[in-house]
Write a protein that holds these residues in place. Structure first.
Motif, PDB file in Angstrom:
ATOM      1  N   VAL A   9       0.870  -1.180   0.000  1.00  0.00           N
ATOM      2  CA  VAL A   9       0.000   0.000   0.000  1.00  0.00           C
ATOM      3  C   VAL A   9       0.903   1.225   0.000  1.00  0.00           C
ATOM      4  CG1 VAL A   9      -1.735   1.313   1.281  1.00  0.00           C
ATOM      5  CG2 VAL A   9      -1.865  -1.197   1.208  1.00  0.00           C
ATOM      6  N   ALA A  10       0.727   2.097  -0.990  1.00  0.00           N
ATOM      7  CA  ALA A  10       1.595   3.274  -1.133  1.00  0.00           C
ATOM      8  C   ALA A  10       1.180   4.383  -0.167  1.00  0.00           C
ATOM      9  CB  ALA A  10       1.549   3.784  -2.562  1.00  0.00           C
ATOM     10  N   ILE A  11       2.175   5.108   0.351  1.00  0.00           N
ATOM     11  CA  ILE A  11       1.947   6.244   1.243  1.00  0.00           C
ATOM     12  C   ILE A  11       2.417   7.517   0.552  1.00  0.00           C
ATOM     13  CG2 ILE A  11       2.496   7.244   3.502  1.00  0.00           C
ATOM     14  CD1 ILE A  11       0.837   4.660   3.605  1.00  0.00           C
ATOM     15  N   ASP A  63       3.650  12.132   4.376  1.00  0.00           N
ATOM     16  CA  ASP A  63       2.321  12.589   4.748  1.00  0.00           C
ATOM     17  C   ASP A  63       1.864  11.739   5.932  1.00  0.00           C
ATOM     18  OD1 ASP A  63      -0.405  13.102   4.983  1.00  0.00           O
ATOM     19  OD2 ASP A  63      -0.665  13.419   2.835  1.00  0.00           O
ATOM     20  N   LEU A  64       2.066  12.240   7.142  1.00  0.00           N
ATOM     21  CA  LEU A  64       1.782  11.457   8.341  1.00  0.00           C
ATOM     22  C   LEU A  64       0.297  11.158   8.494  1.00  0.00           C
ATOM     23  CD1 LEU A  64       4.227  13.041  10.965  1.00  0.00           C
ATOM     24  CD2 LEU A  64       4.501  10.937   9.647  1.00  0.00           C
ATOM     25  N   GLU A  65      -0.553  12.058   8.007  1.00  0.00           N
ATOM     26  CA  GLU A  65      -1.991  11.804   8.101  1.00  0.00           C
ATOM     27  C   GLU A  65      -2.396  10.653   7.185  1.00  0.00           C
ATOM     28  OE1 GLU A  65      -4.073  12.953  10.343  1.00  0.00           O
ATOM     29  OE2 GLU A  65      -2.240  13.862  11.160  1.00  0.00           O
ATOM     30  N   ASP A  66      -1.800  10.623   5.984  1.00  0.00           N
ATOM     31  CA  ASP A  66      -2.084   9.512   5.075  1.00  0.00           C
ATOM     32  C   ASP A  66      -1.568   8.200   5.672  1.00  0.00           C
ATOM     33  OD1 ASP A  66      -3.041   8.540   2.443  1.00  0.00           O
ATOM     34  OD2 ASP A  66      -0.922   8.120   2.071  1.00  0.00           O
ATOM     35  N   LEU A  67      -0.403   8.262   6.290  1.00  0.00           N
ATOM     36  CA  LEU A  67       0.163   7.085   6.945  1.00  0.00           C
ATOM     37  C   LEU A  67      -0.738   6.614   8.077  1.00  0.00           C
ATOM     38  CD1 LEU A  67       2.557   5.103   7.321  1.00  0.00           C
ATOM     39  CD2 LEU A  67       3.532   6.787   8.900  1.00  0.00           C
ATOM     40  N   GLU A 102      -4.271   2.640  10.381  1.00  0.00           N
ATOM     41  CA  GLU A 102      -5.469   2.296  11.148  1.00  0.00           C
ATOM     42  C   GLU A 102      -6.410   1.422  10.333  1.00  0.00           C
ATOM     43  OE1 GLU A 102      -6.983   6.082  12.303  1.00  0.00           O
ATOM     44  OE2 GLU A 102      -5.510   6.354  13.936  1.00  0.00           O
ATOM     45  N   LYS A 103      -6.507   1.703   9.042  1.00  0.00           N
ATOM     46  CA  LYS A 103      -7.381   0.911   8.163  1.00  0.00           C
ATOM     47  C   LYS A 103      -6.941  -0.542   8.100  1.00  0.00           C
ATOM     48  CE  LYS A 103      -8.907   0.613   3.338  1.00  0.00           C
ATOM     49  NZ  LYS A 103      -8.825   1.267   1.986  1.00  0.00           N
TER      50      LYS A 103
END
Length: 969
Positions: free
Chosen positions: A626-628, A637-641, A646-647
């Protein structure tokens, strides 16, 4: 014209005036500024002064230009405060520094601790004779071991030609349609064959059958790889136990098998093909000079180890595996295929193999062995090996023993029951004679060795010993008539020309003259860390006490090796901050794969700023990628991470990060990113590709990692060898130490060890000596100083280029890490100049171009390393390709100019002067490196398979792989 370009008519591309050197700069490195010895009794041959390029005055001048009065102040701005700590530092107290002469004495001491037994163990490892002309002029020559992978084919024609020889040699001996330019070792090559069979069925058939005659180390590696792909591996008798073939994707056999038996697999091939599966064959190149080649009896894939062709055993490596297949499988073949240009097979998360799996230097040695000996002498060597094996059989049967296999090439299985009290009695008699038993498989064996070997059996049977006069030459072959080779091999002129040492020497040097290596200039490849491969650290590799050791020799015979290995493991743990280490992975990509394999779960998160091999390694380990995202400033991008962690938290395996990132910056949020992963139940894999910026300043553990691999051919100075060898050991936190890789023959790994990831227990053990020596000679302080110098060189180059190019990423203090990413997109918009136009023009200046179009397609990634002096850094800086301003203003046509036509070989047909093209800087009149060909279309070569074969140029006494563009027969 874009507004940004209007005020600068030649951005970086017209010859600039002589640069103003920083204070303290001189045309010759001022060694007098090296630190004075602490006392009369201190050594003068200290390694840091030889390894680190800039001297004290040069460093002071560079720091002044950057606005600093001390190295500490500079490092404080380059490396984030929260990952710098005194607890992460290595020092001369933790790793004491040895001088070059002290290191030499220590290496000799360790070598003497190894017992020089004669090993007849075999199992794919042989005490091959390295022809001295190849040993001195290839293996020990920096012109062959320092160049990089031939990504720039115009300045790699010699290696390409030699690798074509290797491929041609393999195709001819195996009778297969096509071969690649080498893989890591026989076991991993077999794993690649298994995966090819699996993917060839589109994943619909999941059973792969390995014959029990396959070497145990190969089966162990198959088990590891099978788990990642969900393949059902079955081991048994392939001629008897295949059973229901509905789910069968492939079968692996060994020819001759591990016990020496030569079996007819032609009927098996027909049966396997009828079921829609592939037949994979592991074999021996020397044996194929006498045995019917697999391509003639139906094999689809043929693989093995080419070390028998002039590469020392080296306690397990490095050795070049070979891999050949039928024409219909060529697009699925792993690794690199050399034709008119390189062919790459890597597709990020869709990859089922990894491009970084070649052993080019060792493949070139094997190719040179075949060129030097030719088909006639190769067959004579094989006939001698086979004949001496028959002599041994006759002698031991005369003592009452029984040979289990009547058909063989070089391997005997002897039944000792009824004669000796036990098999142990035979082994004990062998040990007393300085012999390790398993088989006779060795072109270094003399008649005296045969006598000693047969008398071991005489002693165990309480029989009178034999002398040379008692031995009789065999009257016939122990190879079945139907399995004897009748077809010719190696008919190409190159294998039938260079058999005198004079001609061989000239041929080697002719090819060498076509390649650019560190012997010529800096190779500023970002992420590849092309630093000094010092002579002092290379010397122990060819000591016979290390090079002639079999990887499965008893541990009491390799105490020197094991002590060196333990010291290297301990030092790497100190450097990384981790608790456990495995040296088994024999490339950086193999290290990635091994590190991920010790982590159990399903999902792997990988940012787009990670090293390019990461997605392929994750897929091979059975993980879903899964790409970040990253921000425009290059930071994660810490929010994307957080959102994706969590997902996927229920099956999150790992976050795979490169630090500093391939964007060339230390990200301040690395510890925050790692905490996000840990909070969601995952592990952090820190790719060690850029460890050269960390050593002594921070470490992967303090950054938040759980496991990392290290590229010993980058940070720790093993040479790249034109595309291998490499070593990629892994270090892990304490909770993962029990999962480190095992081996079926030599105890390695932890209590919960995964299966082997390489054929030999300690991977490419002989070249571990290089990194061991590098670390010992620098010591803890020297290691930290090297990292600081690497940071300084990169930041000074970024400073000099400011205003001429766009620096894509830097931290909040305006600093980069040990490499810098410059963006050339504006030149494409203004004048149609692509990244590769700049790269090819740099060849005219005698430099290898930086890493091109990666990690961003419009960028160059530049890494000067710590080994380059200020003089060389400035020389590279001065070599900005000329002519861009003239192209932008219309003084040169956009489609026929200095950059579009670069590089410029000796031949001439251009609308501008040869002087302008070939000598853009005055110093080139003395130090000119001429590309031997004009530009090769790299993109075309990546997508169009054009394989060449060697053709002799009679008028020059050499041959050129560029003379033919047809696929080999």
């Amino acid at each position: 014209m874009p507004p940004s370009l209007a005020p600068r008519p030649r951005p970086p591309l017209r010859r600039r005036s002589t640069p103003h050197p920083p204070p303290g700069y001189s045309q010759t490195r001022a060694l007098a500024t090296a630190k004075a010895p602490s006392s009369l009794f201190s050594p003068l041959d200290t390694f840091p002064d030889r390894h680190i390029g800039p001297d004290d005055k040069e460093m002071a001048g560079m720091l002044s230009k950057l606005g600093y009065d001390s190295m500490d102040a500079f490092v404080a701005d380059a490396v984030p405060d929260k990952i710098r700590s005194s607890t992460t530092a290595v020092s001369d107290e933790s790793i004491p520094a040895l001088s070059e002469s002290e290191l030499f004495r220590r290496a000799k001491e360790l070598g003497r601790a190894n017992k020089p037994f004669k090993s007849y163990i075999g199992m794919g490892y042989h005490n091959a004779v390295v022809p001295p002309v190849v040993l001195r002029n290839v293996m020990e020559s920096p012109a062959w071991y320092t160049p990089y992978t031939p990504y720039q084919p115009e300045i790699a024609q010699g290696r390409l030609e030699s690798l074509v020889n290797f491929q041609t040699m393999v195709m001819s001996l195996t009778s297969m349609d096509i071969a690649n330019a080498s893989l890591l070792d026989e076991a991993t090559a077999a794993a690649e064959g298994m995966v090819m069979a699996f993917t060839g069925s589109h994943g619909k058939k999941r059973t792969f059958f390995a014959d029990r005659g396959v070497s145990p180390q190969t089966i162990a590696v198959l088990r590891t790889r099978a788990k990642g792909f969900g393949i059902n591996l079955v081991v048994g008798d392939a001629l008897q136990d295949l059973g229901d073939k509905k789910d069968l994707c492939g079968v692996l056999v060994q020819y001759p098998d591990v016990n020496g038996e030569v079996k007819d697999f032609s009927g098996l091939a027909e049966s396997v093909h009828a079921s829609g599966a592939l037949l994979v064959c592991a074999t021996d190149l020397l044996a194929l000079t006498m045995l019917k080649p697999p391509g003639e009896w139906g094999a689809d894939i043929v693989l093995g180890n080419s070390a028998r062709f002039g590469v020392p055993a080296g306690y397990g490596g490095p050795h070049a595996a070979f891999f050949a297949c039928t024409d219909k499988l060529k697009r699925k073949m792993p690794g690199r295929l050399i034709g008119l240009t390189r062919e790459q097979h890597i597709r990020r998360e869709k990859a089922t193999s990894n491009i970084c799996t070649s052993q080019a230097l060792l493949a070139n040695m094997a190719a040179m062995y075949a060129v030097y000996h030719g088909p006639v002498n190769l067959q004579r060597i094989a006939q001698k090996v086979h004949g001496l094996t028959q002599v041994v059989r006759t002698a031991v049967e005369g003592f009452g023993y029984k040979s289990v296999n009547a058909q063989f090439f070089d391997t005997l299985t002897i039944d000792v029951s009824g004669v000796a009290s036990s098999a142990d009695a035979v082994h004990e008699a062998a040990v007393k004679s300085g012999i390790n038993l398993r088989k006779i498989d060795d072109s270094t064996v003399a008649v005296e060795d045969v006598v000693a070997l047969t008398n071991v059996f005489a002693s165990a049977a309480s029989k009178p010993t034999l002398s040379i006069a008692d031995l009789a030459a065999p009257e016939s072959l122990a190879i079945p008539e139907a399995l004897r080779r009748t077809s010719k091999f190696l008919p190409h002129p190159v294998f039938n020309t260079h058999h005198s040492e004079t001609e061989m020497m000239r041929y080697i040097y002719h090819l060498q003259s076509k390649d650019l290596g560190l012997v010529h200039a800096m190779i500023p490849l970002g992420s590849c860390t092309m630093k000094l491969n010092s002579t002092s650290s290379m010397m122990p590799v060819t000591f016979p006490e290390f090079s002639a050791v079999h990887p499965f020799a008893p541990k009491d015979q390799v105490k020197g090796y094991l002590e060196m290995i333990k010291e290297l493991e301990d030092d790497l743990c100190k450097i990384t901050g981790f608790a456990g280490c495995s040296l088994q992975p024999n490339s950086g990509a193999a290290g990635e794969y091994a590190g991920l394999s010790v982590i159990k779960a399903d999902i792997c998160l990988i940012p787009v700023s990670a090293h390019g091999t990461n997605p392929a390694s994750a897929v091979m380990a059975g993980l879903k990628v899964v790409a970040i995202k990253t921000h425009n400033d290059g930071n994660l991008d810490l929010e994307d991470l957080r959102e994706k962690a969590e997902k996927h938290k229920d099956n999150l395996a790992a976050f795979m990060i490169t630090y500093p990132s391939t964007f060339g910056v230390f990200e301040h949020g690395v510890q925050d990113a790692c905490k996000i992963i840990h909070d969601n139940g995952g592990q952090v894999y820190l790719d060690g590709a850029n460890l050269n910026a960390q050593v002594g300043l921070t470490n992967p553990a303090i950054c938040g990692g759980d496991v990392c691999h290290m590229n010993l051919h980058k940070t720790f100075a093993i040479p790249h060898g034109g595309g291998g060898p490499g070593v990629g050991p892994i270090c892990v936190a304490e909770h993962l130490a029990s999962f480190l890789p095992s081996h079926p023959l030599i105890a390695t790994g932890g209590q919960k060890a995964i299966d082997a990831v390489a054929a030999a227990p300690f991977g490419s053990a002989s070249i571990l000596l290089i990194s061991w020596a590098y670390i010992k000679m620098l010591g803890g302080t020297g290691l930290a100083d090297s990292s600081k110098a690497a940071l300084l060189n990169a930041n000074y180059m970024a400073h000099r280029l400011k205003g001429h190019y766009t620096l894509r990423y830097k931290n909040g203090k305006g600093r980069v890490a040990h490499e810098l990413l410059i963006d050339l997109a504006e030149f494409d918009k203004a004048a149609g100049l692509k990244v590769m136009d700049f790269a090819k023009r740099l060849q005219d200046y005698g430099f290898h171009p930086p890493t091109c179009s990666w990690p961003i397609s419009t960028c160059m990634l530049i890494e000067p390393t710590e080994s380059e002096t200020l003089e060389e850094v400035l020389r590279c800086y001065d070599s900005d390709p000329q002519g861009g301003g003239d192209i932008i203003t219309g003084k040169q046509p956009k489609d026929n100019n200095l950059l579009k036509n670069a590089p410029h070989p000796l031949s001439w047909n251009r609308p501008y002067s040869r002087e302008t093209a070939a000598y853009p800087m005055p110093w080139l009149r003395e130090r000119k490196f001429w590309p031997t060909v004009s530009r090769i279309d790299d993109a075309y070569g990546d997508t169009n398979l054009i394989v060449s074969k060697p053709v002799l140029c009679i008028e020059r006494g050499t041959h050129s792989s560029r003379s033919s563009v047809t696929a080999p027969p």
